[in-house]
Design a protein around this motif. Structure first.
Motif, PDB file in Angstrom:
ATOM      1  N   TYR A  43      11.748  -7.804  10.324  1.00  0.00           N
ATOM      2  CA  TYR A  43      11.147  -7.004   9.012  1.00  0.00           C
ATOM      3  C   TYR A  43      10.692  -5.159   9.332  1.00  0.00           C
ATOM      4  O   TYR A  43       9.477  -5.811  10.316  1.00  0.00           O
ATOM      5  CB  TYR A  43      11.086  -7.427   8.876  1.00  0.00           C
ATOM      6  CG  TYR A  43      10.281  -6.934   7.623  1.00  0.00           C
ATOM      7  CD1 TYR A  43      10.607  -7.003   6.380  1.00  0.00           C
ATOM      8  CD2 TYR A  43       9.048  -5.798   7.515  1.00  0.00           C
ATOM      9  CE1 TYR A  43      10.205  -6.553   5.204  1.00  0.00           C
ATOM     10  CE2 TYR A  43       8.259  -5.747   6.494  1.00  0.00           C
ATOM     11  CZ  TYR A  43       9.590  -5.801   4.747  1.00  0.00           C
ATOM     12  OH  TYR A  43       8.952  -4.842   4.423  1.00  0.00           O
ATOM     13  N   HIS A  45      11.216  -2.278   7.708  1.00  0.00           N
ATOM     14  CA  HIS A  45      11.656  -1.417   6.733  1.00  0.00           C
ATOM     15  C   HIS A  45      10.458  -0.353   5.462  1.00  0.00           C
ATOM     16  O   HIS A  45      10.117   0.464   5.070  1.00  0.00           O
ATOM     17  CB  HIS A  45      12.471  -0.872   5.251  1.00  0.00           C
ATOM     18  CG  HIS A  45      13.099  -2.531   5.058  1.00  0.00           C
ATOM     19  ND1 HIS A  45      12.235  -3.909   4.836  1.00  0.00           N
ATOM     20  CD2 HIS A  45      13.055  -2.328   3.306  1.00  0.00           C
ATOM     21  CE1 HIS A  45      12.086  -4.297   3.271  1.00  0.00           C
ATOM     22  NE2 HIS A  45      12.722  -3.745   2.975  1.00  0.00           N
ATOM     23  N   SER A  46       9.281  -1.985   5.292  1.00  0.00           N
ATOM     24  CA  SER A  46       8.460  -1.247   4.467  1.00  0.00           C
ATOM     25  C   SER A  46       7.226  -2.313   4.638  1.00  0.00           C
ATOM     26  O   SER A  46       6.077  -3.027   4.477  1.00  0.00           O
ATOM     27  CB  SER A  46       8.669  -2.118   2.774  1.00  0.00           C
ATOM     28  OG  SER A  46       7.702  -0.927   2.100  1.00  0.00           O
ATOM     29  N   ALA A  47       6.581  -2.344   6.310  1.00  0.00           N
ATOM     30  CA  ALA A  47       5.707  -3.185   6.405  1.00  0.00           C
ATOM     31  C   ALA A  47       5.074  -1.746   7.008  1.00  0.00           C
ATOM     32  O   ALA A  47       4.505  -0.844   7.661  1.00  0.00           O
ATOM     33  CB  ALA A  47       6.253  -2.675   8.304  1.00  0.00           C
ATOM     34  N   ILE A  52      -1.213  -7.030   5.651  1.00  0.00           N
ATOM     35  CA  ILE A  52      -1.575  -7.167   4.379  1.00  0.00           C
ATOM     36  C   ILE A  52      -0.699  -7.422   3.349  1.00  0.00           C
ATOM     37  O   ILE A  52      -0.143  -7.916   2.146  1.00  0.00           O
ATOM     38  CB  ILE A  52      -1.905  -5.552   3.906  1.00  0.00           C
ATOM     39  CG1 ILE A  52      -2.843  -4.677   4.217  1.00  0.00           C
ATOM     40  CG2 ILE A  52      -1.759  -5.298   2.186  1.00  0.00           C
ATOM     41  CD1 ILE A  52      -4.086  -3.523   4.844  1.00  0.00           C
ATOM     42  N   CYS A  53       0.909  -6.645   3.259  1.00  0.00           N
ATOM     43  CA  CYS A  53       1.915  -7.038   3.045  1.00  0.00           C
ATOM     44  C   CYS A  53       2.868  -8.338   3.733  1.00  0.00           C
ATOM     45  O   CYS A  53       3.447  -8.746   2.003  1.00  0.00           O
ATOM     46  CB  CYS A  53       3.214  -5.557   3.553  1.00  0.00           C
ATOM     47  SG  CYS A  53       4.359  -5.476   4.746  1.00  0.00           S
ATOM     48  N   ALA A  54       2.649  -9.232   4.377  1.00  0.00           N
ATOM     49  CA  ALA A  54       2.996 -10.758   4.683  1.00  0.00           C
ATOM     50  C   ALA A  54       4.430 -10.399   4.544  1.00  0.00           C
ATOM     51  O   ALA A  54       4.804 -11.567   4.195  1.00  0.00           O
ATOM     52  CB  ALA A  54       2.122 -11.136   3.382  1.00  0.00           C
ATOM     53  N   ARG A  55       5.224  -9.576   4.705  1.00  0.00           N
ATOM     54  CA  ARG A  55       6.447  -9.634   5.440  1.00  0.00           C
ATOM     55  C   ARG A  55       7.300  -9.807   6.693  1.00  0.00           C
ATOM     56  O   ARG A  55       8.329 -10.761   6.222  1.00  0.00           O
ATOM     57  CB  ARG A  55       7.125  -8.929   4.124  1.00  0.00           C
ATOM     58  CG  ARG A  55       6.708  -8.675   2.703  1.00  0.00           C
ATOM     59  CD  ARG A  55       7.480  -7.629   2.221  1.00  0.00           C
ATOM     60  NE  ARG A  55       8.643  -7.676   2.006  1.00  0.00           N
ATOM     61  CZ  ARG A  55       9.737  -7.542   1.341  1.00  0.00           C
ATOM     62  NH1 ARG A  55       9.669  -6.151   0.740  1.00  0.00           N
ATOM     63  NH2 ARG A  55      10.692  -7.941   1.206  1.00  0.00           N
ATOM     64  N   SER A  96      14.521 -12.354   1.580  1.00  0.00           N
ATOM     65  CA  SER A  96      13.326 -12.327   0.996  1.00  0.00           C
ATOM     66  C   SER A  96      13.171 -13.782  -0.364  1.00  0.00           C
ATOM     67  O   SER A  96      14.476 -13.427  -0.997  1.00  0.00           O
ATOM     68  CB  SER A  96      13.546 -10.892   0.807  1.00  0.00           C
ATOM     69  OG  SER A  96      13.063 -10.566  -0.267  1.00  0.00           O
TER      70      SER A  96
ATOM     71  N   LYS B  38      11.640   1.025  -2.715  1.00  0.00           N
ATOM     72  CA  LYS B  38      12.589   0.219  -0.806  1.00  0.00           C
ATOM     73  C   LYS B  38      11.566  -0.904  -0.362  1.00  0.00           C
ATOM     74  O   LYS B  38      12.249  -2.030   0.272  1.00  0.00           O
ATOM     75  CB  LYS B  38      11.777   1.408   0.388  1.00  0.00           C
ATOM     76  CG  LYS B  38      11.880   1.069   1.299  1.00  0.00           C
ATOM     77  CD  LYS B  38      12.252   2.643   1.848  1.00  0.00           C
ATOM     78  CE  LYS B  38      11.168   3.618   2.149  1.00  0.00           C
ATOM     79  NZ  LYS B  38      11.068   4.890   2.774  1.00  0.00           N
ATOM     80  N   GLY B  39      10.166  -1.119  -1.011  1.00  0.00           N
ATOM     81  CA  GLY B  39       9.625  -2.231  -0.643  1.00  0.00           C
ATOM     82  C   GLY B  39       9.410  -2.752  -1.685  1.00  0.00           C
ATOM     83  O   GLY B  39       9.910  -2.846  -2.717  1.00  0.00           O
ATOM     84  N   ARG B  40       8.911  -4.176  -1.594  1.00  0.00           N
ATOM     85  CA  ARG B  40       8.434  -5.142  -2.707  1.00  0.00           C
ATOM     86  C   ARG B  40       7.338  -4.837  -3.057  1.00  0.00           C
ATOM     87  O   ARG B  40       6.432  -4.245  -3.011  1.00  0.00           O
ATOM     88  CB  ARG B  40       8.228  -6.291  -2.147  1.00  0.00           C
ATOM     89  CG  ARG B  40       9.115  -6.961  -1.916  1.00  0.00           C
ATOM     90  CD  ARG B  40       9.071  -8.556  -2.762  1.00  0.00           C
ATOM     91  NE  ARG B  40      10.189  -9.509  -2.956  1.00  0.00           N
ATOM     92  CZ  ARG B  40       9.822 -10.857  -2.457  1.00  0.00           C
ATOM     93  NH1 ARG B  40       8.484 -10.630  -2.077  1.00  0.00           N
ATOM     94  NH2 ARG B  40      10.419 -11.470  -2.042  1.00  0.00           N
ATOM     95  N   ARG B  43       3.376  -5.097  -2.680  1.00  0.00           N
ATOM     96  CA  ARG B  43       3.625  -5.378  -1.085  1.00  0.00           C
ATOM     97  C   ARG B  43       3.983  -3.966  -0.538  1.00  0.00           C
ATOM     98  O   ARG B  43       4.340  -4.117   0.635  1.00  0.00           O
ATOM     99  CB  ARG B  43       4.087  -5.746  -1.180  1.00  0.00           C
ATOM    100  CG  ARG B  43       3.931  -7.442  -1.815  1.00  0.00           C
ATOM    101  CD  ARG B  43       4.719  -8.716  -1.245  1.00  0.00           C
ATOM    102  NE  ARG B  43       4.103 -10.297  -1.343  1.00  0.00           N
ATOM    103  CZ  ARG B  43       3.400 -10.424  -0.799  1.00  0.00           C
ATOM    104  NH1 ARG B  43       2.795 -10.458  -0.092  1.00  0.00           N
ATOM    105  NH2 ARG B  43       3.015 -12.274  -2.402  1.00  0.00           N
ATOM    106  N   SER B  44       4.175  -2.775  -1.094  1.00  0.00           N
ATOM    107  CA  SER B  44       4.377  -1.873  -0.702  1.00  0.00           C
ATOM    108  C   SER B  44       3.587  -0.921  -0.715  1.00  0.00           C
ATOM    109  O   SER B  44       3.450  -0.717  -1.529  1.00  0.00           O
ATOM    110  CB  SER B  44       5.731  -1.973  -0.730  1.00  0.00           C
ATOM    111  OG  SER B  44       6.597  -1.274  -2.004  1.00  0.00           O
ATOM    112  N   GLY B  45       3.711   0.645  -0.222  1.00  0.00           N
ATOM    113  CA  GLY B  45       3.047   2.164  -0.684  1.00  0.00           C
ATOM    114  C   GLY B  45       2.557   2.173  -0.059  1.00  0.00           C
ATOM    115  O   GLY B  45       1.858   0.714   0.123  1.00  0.00           O
ATOM    116  N   ASP B 156      13.776  -4.026  -2.675  1.00  0.00           N
ATOM    117  CA  ASP B 156      14.415  -3.493  -1.190  1.00  0.00           C
ATOM    118  C   ASP B 156      15.699  -3.012  -1.012  1.00  0.00           C
ATOM    119  O   ASP B 156      16.422  -2.757  -0.681  1.00  0.00           O
ATOM    120  CB  ASP B 156      14.716  -5.499  -0.376  1.00  0.00           C
ATOM    121  CG  ASP B 156      13.001  -5.851   0.290  1.00  0.00           C
ATOM    122  OD1 ASP B 156      11.838  -4.920   0.824  1.00  0.00           O
ATOM    123  OD2 ASP B 156      12.999  -6.895  -0.506  1.00  0.00           O
ATOM    124  N   ASP B 208       6.893   3.571   5.185  1.00  0.00           N
ATOM    125  CA  ASP B 208       7.228   4.141   4.029  1.00  0.00           C
ATOM    126  C   ASP B 208       7.392   5.352   3.812  1.00  0.00           C
ATOM    127  O   ASP B 208       8.023   5.867   3.257  1.00  0.00           O
ATOM    128  CB  ASP B 208       6.469   3.021   2.277  1.00  0.00           C
ATOM    129  CG  ASP B 208       7.540   1.949   2.331  1.00  0.00           C
ATOM    130  OD1 ASP B 208       8.886   1.356   2.365  1.00  0.00           O
ATOM    131  OD2 ASP B 208       6.824   1.370   1.321  1.00  0.00           O
TER     132      ASP B 208
END
Ligand SMILES: Cc1cc2nc3c(=O)[nH]c(=O)nc-3n(C[C@H](O)[C@H](O)[C@H](O)COP(=O)(O)OP(=O)(O)OC[C@H]3O[C@@H](n4cnc5c(N)ncnc54)[C@H](O)[C@@H]3O)c2cc1C
Ligand code: FES
Lengths: 96, 602
Positions: A43, A45-47, A52-55, A96, B38-40, B43-45, B156, B208
């Motif tokens: 993972y 791509h949007s990290a 924080i994002c917990a992904r 996800s 792109k993200g959730r 939970r993104s940006g 996503d 991002d």
């Protein structure tokens, strides 16, 4: 350190140098991806890379952790990184 | 390859503050809305990366947001005046006025979501600001979106291009990052809300931030302004487990962390921030300190740039071990509303205190790029210049903050989102549905690296891009390094058409995603480097070692970039005196200009 990663096509082993006394699992995966295996899916791509994002969850030696928050000592011998569930999309990435 | 089609009146691209506000606002106008991110969502940006707070003027905080204690001396006019001067006058005064006028209602709407989602934001009356953190902000946005369930949400999904028909925006192309399947979004109007760009290796922002929206607007026929202006804050370099954290910025605020570090270069030579009353800031102006820090510390760091690059120390050796540990405990306590006990996000603050102590009481820091002032050139209704049907909101835009952001990015995204949503919905009402005439070409461009067997790897391309920007396009700049960076980015961009991947899989292929991101980032970086090279003066966050003066006689304008084929072209755009007259004074340096025009201390 020996890093064993459960990829979709089997367990792969990589030699990762200790870049610091303590590295995060994400640091290790970034190293493997950039230097040893660019086909690795994890993972990213949007990290946030700050917990924080917990992904970015993976299993580290059987325990669920956030890759960017879990630390591994530079002198850890062998570690095993696996996907966090069996809903694998590819390598360490799960649906996800 | 099969392609899904998703149809709506308005397509919003992005999944953070500007996007959610825009989607909700367009829906309220009666449009059908799709949001692709792109993200959730939540939970993104960079919205979830926030370090501190955001605000509006005190009058509106009381009248519109119901904060009875808000500082009434911090008036709308003061905020407006601050925006104009902080932009070093090249901001669009109509957008600055819009920020003051439109933000209060948008903030009030967000605060409603915050409350309903059970999150806590703390109001600080004197500065008229709300303190918060990224996770609660994200949770509030998710809640806001959930309560507008008619919005079709696609998460996503990486959008790769705006689609056009005869030059008018009519949708976008994207792919699901997990399955790799393409989606064609058909829409009568499109809103870009994808955030800013960040071209350096030290990252305090989310991954991002590759300037996708800015590059998509350029490829669709739009323009980008003020791309040379990037805002920096202190960011941890070491220890590695804490790298990228903006803690050094928070630790530099005495009210949050009592010990005052001596700031030194890597040889221990002190970097000086003069103790001069002209550089004292009031609570509503604390953002100016970010600029002062890069200016004063940057001067010293620049002297050893060849040797050490972007690195310096916060040295706490004037304090005892226990004082340092205690200060971190107090700091952790002040954060406990939003963070795990003893932590700041992923960082265990006790561990960090211990590591600082064992490293000679020094924390290794660099300046990290937090915000890009530049972006898509828009009009007062947030319509993108040159592309009917295309709109932009939030950090992806340029023009509001000009050369330096003193207002808040969070406030900006909410205010912009609300208005852009309305404008795009109004456009969609009168527009016909069109078929794109560039879909095949844009899909071929996207998929080409998947089919190539040899060529430049996106991983190496990104590494080259970061290295050249680190070296020549950082917070201190000079003609020689900028010229080299400009040559290097041109050479790199010429090679990007031949990228190839190590693995042809469409499923979660990071290299494939990076092949798009690096093209976008390179376009943004090239336009920024060009403008930085040509701007032979200093202004806002653009600090030229060889041209220290702020030259309002010759450089009071913005560079606007646009594409002719694959070649970037530039035009000069002069600011208008819509509300306030422009000052043509030439100031000897940035600090004097700030003292006299923003702080009015002189
Ligand atoms: C470390 C840090 C601290 C900050 N602290 C503060 C603060 O205290 N106060 C303040 O006011 N501001 C702060 N800012 C700035 C502020 O966070 C941003 O300006 C603001 O959040 C931008 O909001 P946005 O909605 O425009 O974009 P973002 O929040 O960046 O969101 C962009 C969205 O677009 C999506 N996206 C991107 N590319 C694509 C694509 N190709 N396809 C589909 N979707 C895409 C992303 O996934 C994301 O959902 C900080 C920024 C940083 C980095
Ligand atoms: S990448 Fe966001 S929590 Fe790890």
């Amino acid at each position: 350190m020996n890093v064993r990663i459960k990829k979709s096509d089997g367990l792969k082993e990589y030699q990762v140098p200790a870049l610091s006394p303590s590295m995060t699992v994400m640091d290790i995966l970034d190293y493997v991806y950039a230097n040893l295996d660019r086909s690795l899916a994890y993972y990213r791509h949007s990290a946030c890379n700050q917990g924080i994002c917990a992904r970015c969850a993976v299993k580290l030696d059987g325990k669920t952790v956030l890759a960017c928050a879990a630390q591994v000592p530079g002198d850890a011998g062998t570690i095993v990184i696996e996907p966090v569930s069996d809903k694998v999309v590819r390598d360490l990435v799960v649906a996800s | 390859m099969t392609m899904h089609t998703v149809t709506s009146d308005v397509l919003v691209i992005g999944g953070a503050g500007a996007a959610v506000m825009a989607a909700v606002s367009a829906l309220r106008q009666g449009a059908s809305v799709t949001l692709a991110s792109k993200g959730r969502v939540g939970r993104s940006g960079n919205t979830i990366m926030v370090g501190g707070s955001f605000g509006i003027d005190g009058e509106s905080a009381r009248e519109v947001c119901g904060e009875p204690e808000a500082n009434q001396e911090y008036t709308r006019e003061k905020l407006f005046h601050k925006l104009v001067t902080s932009a070093f006058q090249i901001g669009d005064q109509r957008m600055e006025r819009h920020f003051v006028d439109a933000a209060p209602a948008a903030v009030a709407e967000l605060l409603g979501w915050v409350k309903d989602a059970g999150q806590v934001f703390k109001f600080m009356p004197k500065a008229s600001r709300w303190r918060t953190s990224g996770r609660p902000f994200g949770a509030a946005l998710r809640h806001g979106l959930k309560t507008h369930s008619a919005i079709n949400v696609c998460e996503d999904v990486m959008v790769t291009d705006v689609l056009t028909s005869g030059g008018t925006a009519c949708g976008a192309l994207g792919f699901d990052v997990y399955s790799g399947e393409l989606t064609r979004f058909k829409a009568k109007s499109v809103i870009l809300a994808t955030g800013g760009y960040q071209p350096f290796s030290l990252q305090n922002s989310i991954s991002d931030m590759t300037g996708d929206g800015i590059a998509m607007a350029l490829r669709a026929g739009g323009s980008a302004v003020d791309m040379e202006f990037l805002l920096f804050i202190g960011t941890i370099l070491e220890p590695l487990y804490a790298k990228g954290s903006l803690l050094p910025y928070l630790l530099s605020i005495p009210a949050m962390f009592a010990p005052r570090p001596k700031v030194t270069d890597l040889d221990g030579v002190e970097l000086e921030f003069p103790d001069d009353p002209r550089y004292r800031v009031k609570p509503a102006d604390t953002k100016v300190n970010k600029l002062f820090m890069t200016y004063f510390y940057g001067k010293g760091i620049w002297k050893k740039w060849e040797k050490y690059g972007n690195a310096f120390y916060y040295d706490y050796s004037a304090y005892g071990d226990e004082e340092i540990r205690q200060a971190f405990r107090t700091f952790a306590d002040s954060q406990k509303t939003w963070h795990r006990k003893g932590h700041y996000h992923r960082i265990d603050l006790d561990q960090l205190a211990g590591d600082i102590i064992s490293n000679g009481k020094r924390l290794k820091v660099g300046f990290g790029n937090e915000y890009s002032m530049g972006g898509v050139l828009v009009g007062p209704d947030f319509a993108a210049h040159g592309v009917p049907g295309l709109y932009a909101a939030g950090e992806v835009t340029g023009g509001l903050f000009g050369a330096f952001r003193s207002g808040d990015g969070l406030t900006e995204m909410l205010a912009h989102g609300a208005t852009a949503g309305e404008s795009a919905a109004a456009f969609a009402k009168d527009a016909a549905s069109r078929d794109a005439d560039d879909l095949e070409a844009k899909a071929a461009w996207l998929e080409a690296p998947l089919t190539r067997t040899a060529g430049l790897s996106p991983v190496d391309a990104l590494a080259r891009l970061y290295a050249l920007c680190d070296k020549g396009f950082n917070y201190y700049r000079s003609g020689r390094e900028l010229a080299q960076a400009y040559a290097d980015i041109g050479a790199l961009r010429a090679e990007l058409g031949g990228m190839a991947l190590s693995c042809p899989s469409r499923k979660y292929n990071l290299e494939w995603m990076q092949s798009v991101m690096v093209k976008n980032l390179a376009l943004c970086a090239e336009s920024g480097i060009y403008a930085a090279l040509e701007r032979k003066e200093s202004r806002g966050t653009h600090l030229r070692d060889d041209y220290p003066e702020v030259n309002n006689k010759d450089f009071l304008f913005s560079y606007a970039a646009s594409l002719d084929g694959d070649v970037l072209c530039y035009a000069e755009r002069a600011p208008q005196e819509t509300f306030l007259p422009l000052d043509r004074t030439v100031y000897p340096n940035i600090a004097d200009c700030i003292a006299q025009t923003i702080l009015e201390n002189a």
